[in-house]
Design an enzyme around this catalytic site. Structure first.
Site, PDB file in Angstrom:
ATOM      1  N   GLU A 194      -4.557   5.675 -41.300  1.00 20.08           N
ATOM      2  CA  GLU A 194      -4.221   4.412 -41.966  1.00 20.08           C
ATOM      3  C   GLU A 194      -2.748   4.019 -41.781  1.00 20.08           C
ATOM      4  OE1 GLU A 194      -6.755   2.504 -43.771  1.00 20.08           O
ATOM      5  OE2 GLU A 194      -7.841   3.892 -42.484  1.00 20.08           O
ATOM      6  N   LEU A 195      -2.153   4.498 -40.689  1.00 17.50           N
ATOM      7  CA  LEU A 195      -0.729   4.267 -40.394  1.00 17.50           C
ATOM      8  C   LEU A 195       0.181   4.753 -41.527  1.00 17.50           C
ATOM      9  CD1 LEU A 195      -0.529   0.814 -38.550  1.00 17.50           C
ATOM     10  CD2 LEU A 195      -0.973   3.098 -37.622  1.00 17.50           C
TER      11      LEU A 195
END
Length: 309
Positions: free
Chosen positions: A146-147
């Site tokens: 999810e970065l």
């Protein structure tokens, strides 16, 4: 010059089955394999096969001037091997063109870094091994689940030997600056930071079919004009999104495939535009400034932090 980086994240989790206290010690069938199979077959039909074919045609049409990057989790590769070998073959065909980059990540698309760096490192190494075995390549760019990113993570990933890391171009870490440059963390001098242009990315990923959006419909000409305007004020437009945007989140009847089919041709009409993989972008451009992300930042929800979990 403006370089455009299309990066797509490919993931399907193992869906949990029903497991009651009465099942303890009886069996270890934790996952719903029937649902896993059904979903993999559906996503293959709606997204993976048609989009992979489209991207392959675009690479061939533009003689390699069109380039893309993927991160593909170990769990989705396992399910492709089991339930959708045709999808896996189509991804391999894309990588063989030499114009598709594979990005490293956690094997299970997990939140391991937040809880255990030892577990995180093991999953990263397991993923690297799986990518090498499957595609014959070793990634040099990393993206966390999810970065999710902060200063400490940048240093940790740098010490693992990566050249660059992907992160969300959140307003609160940019503080008025553009995401269209290469940055670095205040904690890590060697690893380069590629920030997602969340506005231009989300225009495709989330707003494309939203008839209540004031820019609807999103046409190729309109979107091309937005990117062309970056010339002179930025070097790199990072368009990061889930791969299931195509055909799954944005259904075929929204026109998403036709949009993607025409977009590279229009963008390449501008003499200063080009497509790069994330690895090529990291190697081409110098660091312009540094980012101080003391707290975690992610690409999840409006908060762009860990609130979603």
């Amino acid at each position: 010059m403006v370089s455009i980086c299309f990066y797509f994240h490919v993931h399907q989790p193992h869906r949990l089955g029903k497991y009651s206290v009465l099942d303890f010690g009886e069996h270890t069938n934790y996952f719903d394999e029937q649902k896993n199979k059904q979903i993999m077959e559906k996503v293959t039909r709606k997204c993976y096969l048609p989009t992979n074919q489209l991207l392959l045609e675009l690479i061939k049409k533009h003689n390699g001037k069109f380039k893309i990057s993927f991160s593909i989790t170990g769990t989705v590769l396992e399910q492709m091997e089991k339930y959708s070998p045709e999808a896996l073959r189509s991804f391999k065909e894309l990588v063989k063109t030499g114009h598709v980059d594979i990005v490293s990540e956690t094997y299970h698309h997990s939140l391991a870094y937040i809880f255990s760096k030892e577990e995180f490192k093991e999953q990263v190494q397991l993923h690297r091994k799986k990518i090498k075995e499957t595609f014959g390549v070793t990634p040099s760019v990393f993206r966390n689940t999810e970065l999710i990113f902060n200063n400490e993570l940048a240093k940790y990933v740098q010490d693992l030997g990566y050249e660059a890391i992907l992160a969300e171009g959140a307003d609160h870490i940019l503080r008025g600056r553009t995401p269209n440059h290469i940055y670095k963390s205040v904690f890590a001098d060697k690893i380069k930071l590629l920030l997602k242009n969340y506005k231009l990315s989300d225009d495709i990923a989330f707003r494309f079919s939203n008839k209540g959006w004031n820019e609807h419909p999103l046409t190729v000409d309109k979107y091309t004009d937005w990117i062309n305007k970056v010339n002179g004020s930025g070097e790199l437009v990072n368009l990061f999104m889930d791969y299931e945007t195509f055909g799954e989140h944005q259904w075929e009847d929204t026109g998403i495939f036709e949009f993607m089919k025409r977009l590279p041709t229009e963008l390449l009409k501008h003499p200063d535009n080009e497509f790069l993989t994330v690895t090529e972008a990291a190697r081409k451009y110098p660091v312009r400034d540094e980012i101080d992300a003391h707290n975690y930042v992610s690409w999840a929800d409006l908060e762009r932090d860990l609130t979603a979990w």
